[in-house]
Design a protein around this motif. Structure first.
Motif, PDB file in Angstrom:
ATOM      1  N   MET A   1      -4.663-121.605 -25.310  1.00 12.22           N
ATOM      2  CA  MET A   1      -5.227-122.168 -26.530  1.00 12.22           C
ATOM      3  C   MET A   1      -4.444-123.426 -26.882  1.00 12.22           C
ATOM      4  O   MET A   1      -3.230-123.431 -26.837  1.00 12.22           O
ATOM      5  N   THR A   2      -5.121-124.473 -27.256  1.00  9.97           N
ATOM      6  CA  THR A   2      -4.449-125.709 -27.636  1.00  9.97           C
ATOM      7  C   THR A   2      -4.578-125.926 -29.133  1.00  9.97           C
ATOM      8  O   THR A   2      -5.522-125.464 -29.764  1.00  9.97           O
ATOM      9  N   HIS A   3      -3.626-126.615 -29.675  1.00  7.96           N
ATOM     10  CA  HIS A   3      -3.599-126.919 -31.097  1.00  7.96           C
ATOM     11  C   HIS A   3      -3.752-128.418 -31.272  1.00  7.96           C
ATOM     12  O   HIS A   3      -3.323-129.189 -30.436  1.00  7.96           O
ATOM     13  N   ASP A   4      -4.361-128.842 -32.375  1.00  6.73           N
ATOM     14  CA  ASP A   4      -4.392-130.263 -32.693  1.00  6.73           C
ATOM     15  C   ASP A   4      -3.038-130.602 -33.310  1.00  6.73           C
ATOM     16  O   ASP A   4      -2.764-130.264 -34.454  1.00  6.73           O
ATOM     17  N   ILE A   5      -2.189-131.217 -32.519  1.00  8.96           N
ATOM     18  CA  ILE A   5      -0.829-131.513 -32.961  1.00  8.96           C
ATOM     19  C   ILE A   5      -0.596-133.006 -33.104  1.00  8.96           C
ATOM     20  O   ILE A   5       0.541-133.446 -33.221  1.00  8.96           O
ATOM     21  N   SER A   6      -1.680-133.785 -33.113  1.00  9.06           N
ATOM     22  CA  SER A   6      -1.522-135.224 -33.241  1.00  9.06           C
ATOM     23  C   SER A   6      -0.829-135.551 -34.559  1.00  9.06           C
ATOM     24  O   SER A   6      -1.137-134.990 -35.604  1.00  9.06           O
ATOM     25  N   GLY A   7       0.138-136.413 -34.502  1.00 10.27           N
ATOM     26  CA  GLY A   7       0.884-136.830 -35.681  1.00 10.27           C
ATOM     27  C   GLY A   7       2.026-135.918 -36.061  1.00 10.27           C
ATOM     28  O   GLY A   7       2.782-136.227 -36.970  1.00 10.27           O
ATOM     29  N   LEU A   8       2.161-134.774 -35.371  1.00 12.24           N
ATOM     30  CA  LEU A   8       3.245-133.839 -35.669  1.00 12.24           C
ATOM     31  C   LEU A   8       4.441-134.117 -34.762  1.00 12.24           C
ATOM     32  O   LEU A   8       4.278-134.445 -33.588  1.00 12.24           O
ATOM     33  N   GLU A   9       5.641-133.967 -35.320  1.00 14.72           N
ATOM     34  CA  GLU A   9       6.865-134.141 -34.539  1.00 14.72           C
ATOM     35  C   GLU A   9       7.344-132.779 -34.072  1.00 14.72           C
ATOM     36  O   GLU A   9       7.678-131.917 -34.897  1.00 14.72           O
ATOM     37  N   PRO A  10       7.385-132.535 -32.754  1.00 14.03           N
ATOM     38  CA  PRO A  10       7.804-131.229 -32.250  1.00 14.03           C
ATOM     39  C   PRO A  10       9.287-130.970 -32.508  1.00 14.03           C
ATOM     40  O   PRO A  10      10.115-131.864 -32.401  1.00 14.03           O
ATOM     41  N   VAL A  11       9.598-129.724 -32.864  1.00 11.51           N
ATOM     42  CA  VAL A  11      10.978-129.310 -33.095  1.00 11.51           C
ATOM     43  C   VAL A  11      11.384-128.237 -32.095  1.00 11.51           C
ATOM     44  O   VAL A  11      12.441-128.325 -31.483  1.00 11.51           O
ATOM     45  N   ALA A  12      10.548-127.207 -31.919  1.00 15.57           N
ATOM     46  CA  ALA A  12      10.879-126.101 -31.016  1.00 15.57           C
ATOM     47  C   ALA A  12       9.614-125.428 -30.516  1.00 15.57           C
ATOM     48  O   ALA A  12       8.608-125.381 -31.211  1.00 15.57           O
ATOM     49  N   THR A  13       9.695-124.890 -29.290  1.00 12.66           N
ATOM     50  CA  THR A  13       8.653-124.048 -28.721  1.00 12.66           C
ATOM     51  C   THR A  13       9.268-122.689 -28.468  1.00 12.66           C
ATOM     52  O   THR A  13      10.356-122.597 -27.903  1.00 12.66           O
ATOM     53  N   PHE A  14       8.587-121.640 -28.912  1.00  9.04           N
ATOM     54  CA  PHE A  14       9.097-120.287 -28.769  1.00  9.04           C
ATOM     55  C   PHE A  14       8.409-119.632 -27.581  1.00  9.04           C
ATOM     56  O   PHE A  14       7.207-119.431 -27.598  1.00  9.04           O
ATOM     57  N   CYS A  15       9.159-119.348 -26.570  1.00 11.49           N
ATOM     58  CA  CYS A  15       8.731-118.833 -25.265  1.00 11.49           C
ATOM     59  C   CYS A  15       8.680-120.023 -24.324  1.00 11.49           C
ATOM     60  O   CYS A  15       9.675-120.328 -23.709  1.00 11.49           O
ATOM     61  N   GLY A  16       7.553-120.698 -24.244  1.00 14.02           N
ATOM     62  CA  GLY A  16       7.447-121.888 -23.412  1.00 14.02           C
ATOM     63  C   GLY A  16       7.469-121.617 -21.929  1.00 14.02           C
ATOM     64  O   GLY A  16       7.508-122.541 -21.127  1.00 14.02           O
ATOM     65  N   GLU A  17       7.441-120.346 -21.528  1.00 13.37           N
ATOM     66  CA  GLU A  17       7.505-119.999 -20.113  1.00 13.37           C
ATOM     67  C   GLU A  17       6.150-119.577 -19.565  1.00 13.37           C
ATOM     68  O   GLU A  17       6.076-118.916 -18.547  1.00 13.37           O
ATOM     69  N   CYS A  18       5.095-119.931 -20.287  1.00 13.67           N
ATOM     70  CA  CYS A  18       3.760-119.537 -19.858  1.00 13.67           C
ATOM     71  C   CYS A  18       2.760-120.594 -20.338  1.00 13.67           C
ATOM     72  O   CYS A  18       3.139-121.567 -20.963  1.00 13.67           O
ATOM     73  N   ASP A  19       1.506-120.357 -20.075  1.00  8.03           N
ATOM     74  CA  ASP A  19       0.452-121.269 -20.532  1.00  8.03           C
ATOM     75  C   ASP A  19      -0.436-120.586 -21.571  1.00  8.03           C
ATOM     76  O   ASP A  19      -1.631-120.800 -21.618  1.00  8.03           O
ATOM     77  N   CYS A  20       0.176-119.750 -22.405  1.00  2.00           N
ATOM     78  CA  CYS A  20      -0.612-118.961 -23.355  1.00  2.00           C
ATOM     79  C   CYS A  20      -0.727-119.637 -24.716  1.00  2.00           C
ATOM     80  O   CYS A  20      -1.299-119.067 -25.635  1.00  2.00           O
ATOM     81  N   GLY A  21      -0.208-120.851 -24.867  1.00  2.00           N
ATOM     82  CA  GLY A  21      -0.243-121.485 -26.174  1.00  2.00           C
ATOM     83  C   GLY A  21       0.847-120.955 -27.072  1.00  2.00           C
ATOM     84  O   GLY A  21       0.582-120.485 -28.167  1.00  2.00           O
ATOM     85  N   CYS A  22       2.046-120.973 -26.608  1.00  2.00           N
ATOM     86  CA  CYS A  22       3.193-120.390 -27.303  1.00  2.00           C
ATOM     87  C   CYS A  22       3.344-120.924 -28.729  1.00  2.00           C
ATOM     88  O   CYS A  22       2.982-122.068 -29.004  1.00  2.00           O
ATOM     89  N   PRO A  23       3.889-120.101 -29.629  1.00  2.00           N
ATOM     90  CA  PRO A  23       4.164-120.576 -30.983  1.00  2.00           C
ATOM     91  C   PRO A  23       5.086-121.794 -30.958  1.00  2.00           C
ATOM     92  O   PRO A  23       5.976-121.887 -30.109  1.00  2.00           O
ATOM     93  N   GLN A  24       4.838-122.715 -31.893  1.00  5.25           N
ATOM     94  CA  GLN A  24       5.627-123.934 -31.952  1.00  5.25           C
ATOM     95  C   GLN A  24       5.975-124.282 -33.392  1.00  5.25           C
ATOM     96  O   GLN A  24       5.253-123.906 -34.326  1.00  5.25           O
ATOM     97  N   LEU A  25       7.064-125.025 -33.543  1.00  4.43           N
ATOM     98  CA  LEU A  25       7.525-125.506 -34.840  1.00  4.43           C
ATOM     99  C   LEU A  25       7.460-127.020 -34.831  1.00  4.43           C
ATOM    100  O   LEU A  25       7.920-127.662 -33.883  1.00  4.43           O
ATOM    101  N   PHE A  26       6.876-127.588 -35.889  1.00  8.72           N
ATOM    102  CA  PHE A  26       6.714-129.034 -36.010  1.00  8.72           C
ATOM    103  C   PHE A  26       7.115-129.494 -37.404  1.00  8.72           C
ATOM    104  O   PHE A  26       7.140-128.707 -38.342  1.00  8.72           O
ATOM    105  N   VAL A  27       7.349-130.798 -37.516  1.00 11.54           N
ATOM    106  CA  VAL A  27       7.445-131.472 -38.806  1.00 11.54           C
ATOM    107  C   VAL A  27       6.251-132.410 -38.886  1.00 11.54           C
ATOM    108  O   VAL A  27       5.958-133.128 -37.930  1.00 11.54           O
ATOM    109  N   ASP A  28       5.554-132.360 -40.014  1.00 12.02           N
ATOM    110  CA  ASP A  28       4.412-133.251 -40.240  1.00 12.02           C
ATOM    111  C   ASP A  28       4.848-134.316 -41.237  1.00 12.02           C
ATOM    112  O   ASP A  28       4.829-134.095 -42.444  1.00 12.02           O
TER     113      ASP A  28
END
Length: 70
Positions: A1-28
C-alpha cells in the motif's frame, strides 16, 4: 500500500524490511502546528498530532508506560 507523502519530510520507517507499506513517521512543514507530526500505517491511514503531543507520547514510551501493550 502506498501513501500520498508528497510534501512530507520523512523521519523514521518502522520495519522497512518488507514491501507491505510499513508504518512511517513524517513532519508536515505545511500543516498547522496542531497537525504537523504525521504517522502513517500499513493500511493507508494517518494520524496527525502536534509536536507537543508527539513529545508526550515519546516521553511515555521512554518511561515504560507503553511496555506490555504488545
Amino acid at each position: 500500500m502506498t501513501h500520498d507523502i508528497s510534501g512530507l519530510e520523512p523521519v523514521a520507517t518502522f520495519c522497512g524490511e518488507c514491501d507491505c507499506g510499513c508504518p512511517q513517521l513524517f513532519v508536515d512543514p505545511g500543516a498547522s502546528a496542531d497537525r504537523r507530526i504525521v504517522l502513517t500505517d500499513d493500511f493507508g491511514q494517518r494520524v496527525q498530532m502536534s509536536a507537543d503531543q508527539f513529545s508526550s507520547l515519546v516521553a511515555d514510551a521512554k518511561n515504560g508506560k507503553l511496555d506490555g501493550i504488545a
